[in-house]
Design an enzyme around this catalytic site. Sequence first.
Site, mmCIF file in Angstrom:
data_model
loop_
_atom_site.group_PDB
_atom_site.id
_atom_site.type_symbol
_atom_site.label_atom_id
_atom_site.label_comp_id
_atom_site.label_asym_id
_atom_site.label_seq_id
_atom_site.Cartn_x
_atom_site.Cartn_y
_atom_site.Cartn_z
ATOM 1 N N ASN A 177 -7.591 5.723 -2.648
ATOM 2 C CA ASN A 177 -7.308 4.538 -1.839
ATOM 3 C C ASN A 177 -7.149 3.313 -2.743
ATOM 4 O OD1 ASN A 177 -7.231 2.454 0.065
ATOM 5 N ND2 ASN A 177 -8.721 3.471 1.400
ATOM 6 N N HIS B 262 -1.742 0.535 6.756
ATOM 7 C CA HIS B 262 -2.317 0.862 5.452
ATOM 8 C C HIS B 262 -2.141 2.356 5.167
ATOM 9 C CE1 HIS B 262 -4.762 0.597 1.905
ATOM 10 N NE2 HIS B 262 -5.589 1.534 2.364
ATOM 11 N N CYS C 181 0.829 -1.212 0.000
ATOM 12 C CA CYS C 181 0.000 0.000 0.000
ATOM 13 C C CYS C 181 0.866 1.266 0.000
ATOM 14 C CB CYS C 181 -0.946 0.008 1.193
ATOM 15 S SG CYS C 181 -0.134 -0.265 2.774
#
Length: 363
Positions: A134, A119, A14
Amino acid sequence: MESIFHERQEGSLCAQHCLNNLLQGEYFSPVELSSIAQQLDEEERMRMAEGGVSSEEYRTFLQQPSVNMDDSGFFSIQVISNALKVWGLELILFNSPEYQRLGIDPINEKSFICNYKEHWFTVRKLGKQWFNLNSLLMGPELISDTYLALFLAQLQQEGYSIFVVKGDLPDCEADQLLQMIRVQQMQRPKLIGEEAAQSRDQRLPRSDVDQGIEVNHPFDGTGMLDEDEENFQRALALSRQEIDMEDEEADLRRAIQLSMQGSRRSELSGSLPQNVPQSSHSSQTDSLSSEELRRRRQAYFEKQQQQLQRQDQTPNLQDKAALSSSTPEAGPGGDMSEEDMLQAAMNMSLESVRNHLNSEEEK
């Protein structure tokens, strides 16, 4: 929307997706970020060695794993910050006192990096509009100017750390295009795997009980019923069906009982002689002698016999009484007439009087 660069989640990379979505291109790979993490580890080792390579602190540091990366693909905020320095960009904590004193409206910023646990994801302004980039989403999510401050405040309440990206971002095609036009988004992008899970659920056959459960408890996207809850709902639906059947049977039984009670009341009201009150007769028999009682009953019997002869009825009263008490004769419409019911009641009363008189005489 097609011009916006958006990397989707792969493994635990991520941090890489966050940086590339921020810069709008494939600028960093896992190898490059690992190299930055190793450089940070070496710098930290050298600082610890200044206190002595034989010290307990230094030996403990060497035994600990790296805090800048791990085998899953996670990279620390130090790695992301060093990667952005290559482009002249700086990260400032959004809720720090230094930044809050500036009193800058979030709309006037250019981008944010958000982190919760392990994350990372980017919120960036492209053209004149804000987008949530995202990597867990299937595509960019449009955020209105009025909703941006509320969105950031909600992330903070959920425990996210938010960093403001300061500096000039590299030019990109999406920013140039969205400077001239504004886009509209009719439907929010779904999370990765959400669409596949819904299509899989739609392919599964569902029973009538399952459909009833879905009507009473619709899926709202916040979670699905677990196995115990589903079993409970099925049992509840089946028990309701059984209760409905039992209620119908009980209603039918009550209707039959009421009908029978109504018939008995009609028969009893017709069988009681109008000229002999029950309560007074009962009270008088207690005070009268047996001889007086026999004479009165005998007189009543003779009076009834005379009335029957005047009505030209069948002399065999005993047979008629037995027939009326067991299987009453129905009229043409299937019901006994009032005259037949009265006659049957009189016959039953006379038979009872006769039997009592016979027992008195035997005494």
